[in-house]
Design an enzyme around this catalytic site. Structure first.
Site: not given
Ligand SMILES: *[C@@H]1O[C@H](CO)[C@@H](O)[C@H](O)[C@H]1NC(C)=O
Ligand SMILES: *[C@@H]1O[C@H](CO)[C@@H](O)[C@H](O)[C@H]1NC(C)=O
Length: 437
Positions: A83, A204, A213, A241
């Site tokens: 990302d 990722h 998530h 994040h």
């Protein structure tokens, strides 16, 4: 190691054989890049994810701190966990976001190293900024460590079944099933044949995370078993994040999330599956990794460069008291050994000398009071017979200490030689032992 060839004909034979083997192996191999360690054999690098926002959302502050820590650790390279460019990747290889979010942001001197990343594949980007090396899946080999970059996005069903309004560039990924099968086969083969002391896999998506998530079920089902079966030490990812450290409960794998390169503070910690969670920080920052042949040091930093609390907490399974001490012998020593005490409080287990086998470790409790040879030959035998990864010997008296009683000469003379002989024999087994601070 050079194999001395008996004669010319055999050497030709081996040459052809190894050439043929090379052909066979490379066809199933991920692309490999060699990156030397430092002269002293150590390696250090930074890990950053989910960052490219033209400096906004503290991206520039994080970049500045990366520069300072990168300098302090004399880093060898930077790993990006994906990302890289928000919101929707790069439009083309001419997209100015590449320079605005990368070249012009990570300007500190210590960051002028190779960056290893996933996706954004155009070789033109490498021409614009030579630090950029980005492929789907590949291996960075440093001898000390091998880092396996795995393209995890195609494994996630959601992007295929429920793409919302997003469009994805699946060129080179279809047919998906075959792509995934090949990828996993290649990763498995590369891990299995890796001689590296440290095996690190970078993707990722999180395998385990309490962040926004959460866990990625597809990776738990398809990738995790391969990592567990092949002695992987660390799985590093972005996507969430945050900064995070979770320990696998079924293997020594440590899950490390570094996805806080810019926008963070989502404030929604998943209530589910907190098993193995050691550290979680919801704000911006990055991670550093320092490796040498015996130790790994992982640290997290926030926008002020402060080190987050990253000590991997030991999840204690039991408490050790040091068997019988000499003061216990002044009373009724046999009383402490009585099974009656165990009935009164079933936490109590006291014997003179015994062995607790926890699979990962054998604990050898020895009664160091009566310096009777017999105890030591038993201990010697038990240590030699043990196949545990960790061998822990517990006694009451010190071997080495600068405290009040100092060293215990009798124990130094009689027990230490047994421990040294045994631990020497077990040294090779121990090379894979890990320590996360
Ligand atoms: C930048 O970092 C500071 C300190 O962690 C934080 O208070 C602030 O909210 C961050 N700014 C943004 C836009 O996330
Ligand atoms: C040696 O180790 C094996 C496997 O852990 C165990 O079953 C056995 O009892 C041990 N032998 C002795 C004499 O302690």
């Amino acid at each position: 190691m050079a194999i001395p060839f008996k004669n010319y004909r055999t050497s030709i034979f081996f040459l052809i054989l190894s050439f043929a083997l090379c052909l066979v192996i490379t066809s199933a191999e991920l692309q490999r890049f060699d990156h030397p360690t430092k002269q002293d054999g150590s390696l250090s690098f930074l890990v950053i994810g989910d960052w490219g926002r033209r400096g906004d959302f503290n991206q520039s502050q994080v970049a500045f701190q990366m520069g300072k820590i990168g300098d302090k650790l004399n880093i060898d390279f930077v790993v990006s966990t994906g990302d890289n460019f928000y919101d929707n990747g790069l439009i083309s290889e001419h997209d100015t976001a590449f320079e605005e979010s990368f070249t012009k942001i990570y300007t500190e001197e210590s960051l002028q190293k190779q960056w290893y990343s996933e996706a954004q594949l155009s070789p033109l980007l490498r021409k614009i900024d030579s630090r950029w090396l980005c492929l789907r899946s590949f291996i960075v080999n440093t001898e000390l460590a091998e880092i396996f970059f795995v393209d995890t996005t195609p494994l996630v069903d959601m992007y295929f079944t429920n793409a919302d309004e997003h469009t994805y560039d699946w060129r080179g990924i279809v047919p998906r099933k075959a792509y995934i099968a090949n990828l996993l086969k290649d990763v498995e083969f590369a891990l299995k044949t890796s001689p590296a002391k440290w095996k690190i896999v970078v993707g990722h998506h999180a395998i385990r995370s309490v962040g926004h998530h959460g866990d990625t079920q597809e990776l738990i089902n398809q990738l995790l078993p391969i990592l567990r079966a092949n002695d992987v030490d660390f799985y590093m990812n972005g996507h969430n994040h945050c900064l995070e450290h979770v320990s696998d409960l079924e293997s020594p794998i440590q899950f490390l999330t570094s996805g806080a390169g810019s926008k963070a503070w989502r404030g929604d910690v998943k209530g589910l599956s907190k098993e193995g969670l050691n550290f979680f920080y919801d704000g911006q920052g990055f991670m550093s990794v320092k490796l040498n042949p015996t130790d790994a040091e992982i640290a997290f930093y926030d926008v002020f460069g402060k080190m987050g609390k990253i000590r991997a907490k030991l999840n204690i399974d039991f408490v050790i008291s040091t068997v019988l001490g000499n003061h216990d012998y002044r009373g009724n020593a046999l009383a402490q050994l009585s099974p009656v005490l165990r009935k009164m409080d079933n936490r109590w287990l006291c014997l003179k000398s015994f062995l607790v086998n926890t699979q990962v470790a054998d604990f050898f409790f020895i009664d160091t009071n009566p310096f009777v040879d017999k105890y030591f030959s038993d201990l010697d035998f038990a240590l030699r017979n043990s196949s545990a990864k960790w061998k822990v010997v517990v006694g009451h008296h010190t071997i080495r200490s600068i405290g009040h009683h100092g060293d215990t000469k009798e124990v130094v003379d009689q027990i230490l030689p047994i421990l040294e002989v045994t631990s020497y024999a077990a040294m090779h087994e121990r090379e894979r032992e890990r320590y996360v601070e």
